[in-house]
Design a protein around this motif. Structure first.
Motif, PDB file in Angstrom:
ATOM      1  N   ALA A  97       0.788  -1.190   0.040  1.00  0.00           N
ATOM      2  CA  ALA A  97      -0.073   0.005   0.000  1.00  0.00           C
ATOM      3  C   ALA A  97       0.838   1.444   0.019  1.00  0.00           C
ATOM      4  CB  ALA A  97      -0.783  -0.042   1.213  1.00  0.00           C
ATOM      5  N   ARG A  98       2.152   1.103   0.341  1.00  0.00           N
ATOM      6  CA  ARG A  98       3.052   2.250   0.519  1.00  0.00           C
ATOM      7  C   ARG A  98       3.596   2.623  -1.150  1.00  0.00           C
ATOM      8  NH1 ARG A  98       7.360  -0.110   4.464  1.00  0.00           N
ATOM      9  NH2 ARG A  98       6.603  -1.912   2.968  1.00  0.00           N
ATOM     10  N   ALA A  99       3.625   1.667  -2.102  1.00  0.00           N
ATOM     11  CA  ALA A  99       4.201   1.821  -3.122  1.00  0.00           C
ATOM     12  C   ALA A  99       3.169   2.172  -4.313  1.00  0.00           C
ATOM     13  CB  ALA A  99       4.802   0.626  -3.629  1.00  0.00           C
ATOM     14  N   MET A 100       3.600   2.771  -5.226  1.00  0.00           N
ATOM     15  CA  MET A 100       2.694   3.003  -6.508  1.00  0.00           C
ATOM     16  C   MET A 100       3.075   2.079  -7.621  1.00  0.00           C
ATOM     17  SD  MET A 100       0.979   5.496  -5.516  1.00  0.00           S
ATOM     18  CE  MET A 100       0.093   6.501  -7.033  1.00  0.00           C
ATOM     19  N   ALA A 101       2.031   1.516  -8.001  1.00  0.00           N
ATOM     20  CA  ALA A 101       2.310   0.409  -9.039  1.00  0.00           C
ATOM     21  C   ALA A 101       2.046   1.342 -10.367  1.00  0.00           C
ATOM     22  CB  ALA A 101       1.309  -0.397  -9.234  1.00  0.00           C
ATOM     23  N   VAL A 102       2.907   0.838 -11.724  1.00  0.00           N
ATOM     24  CA  VAL A 102       3.133   1.604 -12.817  1.00  0.00           C
ATOM     25  C   VAL A 102       2.522   0.787 -13.909  1.00  0.00           C
ATOM     26  CG1 VAL A 102       4.596   3.006 -14.346  1.00  0.00           C
ATOM     27  CG2 VAL A 102       5.074   3.169 -11.956  1.00  0.00           C
ATOM     28  N   SER A 103       1.729   1.245 -14.638  1.00  0.00           N
ATOM     29  CA  SER A 103       1.265   0.718 -15.930  1.00  0.00           C
ATOM     30  C   SER A 103       1.179   1.487 -17.143  1.00  0.00           C
ATOM     31  CB  SER A 103      -0.297   0.130 -15.666  1.00  0.00           C
ATOM     32  OG  SER A 103      -0.891   1.231 -15.495  1.00  0.00           O
ATOM     33  N   LEU A 104       1.157   0.937 -18.248  1.00  0.00           N
ATOM     34  CA  LEU A 104       1.253   1.743 -19.741  1.00  0.00           C
ATOM     35  C   LEU A 104      -0.234   2.233 -19.744  1.00  0.00           C
ATOM     36  CD1 LEU A 104       3.189  -0.222 -22.240  1.00  0.00           C
ATOM     37  CD2 LEU A 104       3.683   2.216 -21.424  1.00  0.00           C
ATOM     38  N   SER A 105      -0.500   3.546 -20.201  1.00  0.00           N
ATOM     39  CA  SER A 105      -1.763   3.996 -20.764  1.00  0.00           C
ATOM     40  C   SER A 105      -1.949   3.602 -22.236  1.00  0.00           C
ATOM     41  CB  SER A 105      -1.763   5.741 -20.679  1.00  0.00           C
ATOM     42  OG  SER A 105      -0.640   6.155 -21.390  1.00  0.00           O
ATOM     43  N   ALA A 106      -3.023   3.887 -22.771  1.00  0.00           N
ATOM     44  CA  ALA A 106      -3.235   3.694 -24.286  1.00  0.00           C
ATOM     45  C   ALA A 106      -2.298   4.419 -25.055  1.00  0.00           C
ATOM     46  CB  ALA A 106      -4.566   3.787 -24.494  1.00  0.00           C
ATOM     47  N   GLU A 107      -2.097   5.486 -24.674  1.00  0.00           N
ATOM     48  CA  GLU A 107      -1.133   6.288 -25.413  1.00  0.00           C
ATOM     49  C   GLU A 107       0.286   5.796 -25.341  1.00  0.00           C
ATOM     50  OE1 GLU A 107       0.192  11.114 -25.474  1.00  0.00           O
ATOM     51  OE2 GLU A 107      -1.652  10.538 -24.579  1.00  0.00           O
ATOM     52  N   GLY A 108       0.591   5.451 -24.092  1.00  0.00           N
ATOM     53  CA  GLY A 108       2.083   4.850 -23.830  1.00  0.00           C
ATOM     54  C   GLY A 108       2.182   3.739 -24.642  1.00  0.00           C
ATOM     55  N   GLN A 109       1.066   2.833 -24.755  1.00  0.00           N
ATOM     56  CA  GLN A 109       1.189   1.470 -25.397  1.00  0.00           C
ATOM     57  C   GLN A 109       1.478   1.666 -27.018  1.00  0.00           C
ATOM     58  OE1 GLN A 109       1.153  -1.698 -23.906  1.00  0.00           O
ATOM     59  NE2 GLN A 109       1.765  -2.199 -26.081  1.00  0.00           N
ATOM     60  N   ALA A 110       0.775   2.811 -27.453  1.00  0.00           N
ATOM     61  CA  ALA A 110       0.807   3.046 -28.812  1.00  0.00           C
ATOM     62  C   ALA A 110       2.180   3.726 -29.058  1.00  0.00           C
ATOM     63  CB  ALA A 110      -0.255   4.139 -29.130  1.00  0.00           C
ATOM     64  N   LEU A 111       2.767   4.609 -28.566  1.00  0.00           N
ATOM     65  CA  LEU A 111       4.140   5.016 -28.777  1.00  0.00           C
ATOM     66  C   LEU A 111       5.131   3.863 -28.572  1.00  0.00           C
ATOM     67  CD1 LEU A 111       5.928   7.581 -28.925  1.00  0.00           C
ATOM     68  CD2 LEU A 111       6.100   7.834 -26.458  1.00  0.00           C
ATOM     69  N   LEU A 112       5.064   2.888 -27.529  1.00  0.00           N
ATOM     70  CA  LEU A 112       5.966   1.921 -27.614  1.00  0.00           C
ATOM     71  C   LEU A 112       5.845   1.159 -28.908  1.00  0.00           C
ATOM     72  CD1 LEU A 112       8.000   0.230 -25.620  1.00  0.00           C
ATOM     73  CD2 LEU A 112       5.842  -0.937 -25.096  1.00  0.00           C
ATOM     74  N   GLU A 113       4.658   0.908 -29.178  1.00  0.00           N
ATOM     75  CA  GLU A 113       4.636  -0.131 -30.520  1.00  0.00           C
ATOM     76  C   GLU A 113       5.165   0.745 -31.740  1.00  0.00           C
ATOM     77  OE1 GLU A 113       0.255  -1.411 -30.755  1.00  0.00           O
ATOM     78  OE2 GLU A 113       0.558  -2.403 -28.961  1.00  0.00           O
ATOM     79  N   ALA A 114       4.869   2.078 -31.706  1.00  0.00           N
ATOM     80  CA  ALA A 114       5.583   2.721 -32.868  1.00  0.00           C
ATOM     81  C   ALA A 114       6.996   2.679 -32.924  1.00  0.00           C
ATOM     82  CB  ALA A 114       4.992   4.090 -33.007  1.00  0.00           C
ATOM     83  N   ALA A 115       7.701   2.807 -31.385  1.00  0.00           N
ATOM     84  CA  ALA A 115       9.083   3.020 -31.184  1.00  0.00           C
ATOM     85  C   ALA A 115       9.713   1.844 -31.397  1.00  0.00           C
ATOM     86  CB  ALA A 115       9.228   3.509 -29.794  1.00  0.00           C
ATOM     87  N   ARG A 116       9.208   0.583 -31.194  1.00  0.00           N
ATOM     88  CA  ARG A 116       9.884  -0.726 -31.117  1.00  0.00           C
ATOM     89  C   ARG A 116      10.749  -0.944 -32.538  1.00  0.00           C
ATOM     90  NH1 ARG A 116       5.270  -3.952 -28.012  1.00  0.00           N
ATOM     91  NH2 ARG A 116       6.206  -4.034 -26.077  1.00  0.00           N
ATOM     92  N   PRO A 117      10.080  -0.825 -34.040  1.00  0.00           N
ATOM     93  CA  PRO A 117      10.794  -0.990 -35.099  1.00  0.00           C
ATOM     94  C   PRO A 117      11.930  -0.050 -34.974  1.00  0.00           C
ATOM     95  CG  PRO A 117       8.568  -0.441 -35.314  1.00  0.00           C
ATOM     96  CD  PRO A 117       8.792  -0.370 -33.892  1.00  0.00           C
TER      97      PRO A 117
END
Length: 200
Positions: A97-117
């Motif tokens: 409960a003291r820690a923050m969990a991080v996840s990708l947003s839809a925008e982050g996912q799109a940027l990641l997929e575009a960046a991979r190639p």
């Protein structure tokens, strides 16, 4: 007179300094990465964070430090900025409960997929600078160095713990030695007093 060959290597020139050479290679790799990623692409560190989160969503910032090798304060600032940009989302961890969990947003996912190639193209350019026969060995050496870097904090903690334990044991032994010496000192003091007494 300029020395050459093995004699030059012994003199400690920049050409034989691993730290200097790795710094130059890092600069080259980051330049190639920036060219391939383009103006709208993520930085190398942003890509590393997004890739790590995509592999395992819900990582805490401590987990991300371990996964990416980015130092804690830099990572905290990076995650905050990426969250503000809408690339990441943070919520309380279900495990801590003291820690923050991080996840990708839809925008982050799109940027990641575009960046991979693009990142793959950068990696190919970097590896293309080496002869084919040396590429696999180069990656293995980089992996070994990265593993050493990952192990360094744990090793430092273990060494600090061992040092603390050794210091505690040394203090304990010192106390025991003082305690053992007390009766001898008392006996000497009594003997000294007796010999100092005037003869009747």
């Amino acid at each position: 007179m300029v020395k050459s060959g093995k004699q030059a290597r012994r003199s400690g020139t920049l050409a034989d300094s691993p730290s200097h050479l790795m710094h130059r290679v890092l600069q080259l790799a980051l330049d190639i990465y920036a060219e391939e990623a383009g103006d709208g692409g993520p930085t190398q560190r942003q890509f590393a964070v997004m890739e790590a989160v995509s592999v395992r969503s819900g990582l805490t910032q401590t987990d991300l430090v371990k996964a990416t090798g980015i130092d804690r304060s830099t990572l905290a600032d990076l995650v905050a900025r990426m969250t503000t940009k809408g690339l990441l989302a943070r919520q309380r961890s279900s495990l801590d409960a003291r820690a923050m969990a991080v996840s990708l947003s839809a925008e982050g996912q799109a940027l990641l997929e575009a960046a991979r190639p693009r990142v793959e193209a950068a990696d190919k350019r970097i590896m293309g600078l080496l002869p084919k026969a040396k590429r696999e060995g180069f990656l293995e050496l980089l992996g070994e160095l990265a593993a050493s870097a990952d192990a360094a904090p744990e090793q430092a903690r273990a060494e600090a713990k061992a040092l603390k334990k050794a210091q505690k044991e040394a203090r304990k032994a010192e106390k025991s030695a003082k305690k053992a010496a007390e009766p001898v000192k008392k006996a000497r003091k009594v003997k000294k007093l007796r010999t100092a007494e005037p003869v009747a």
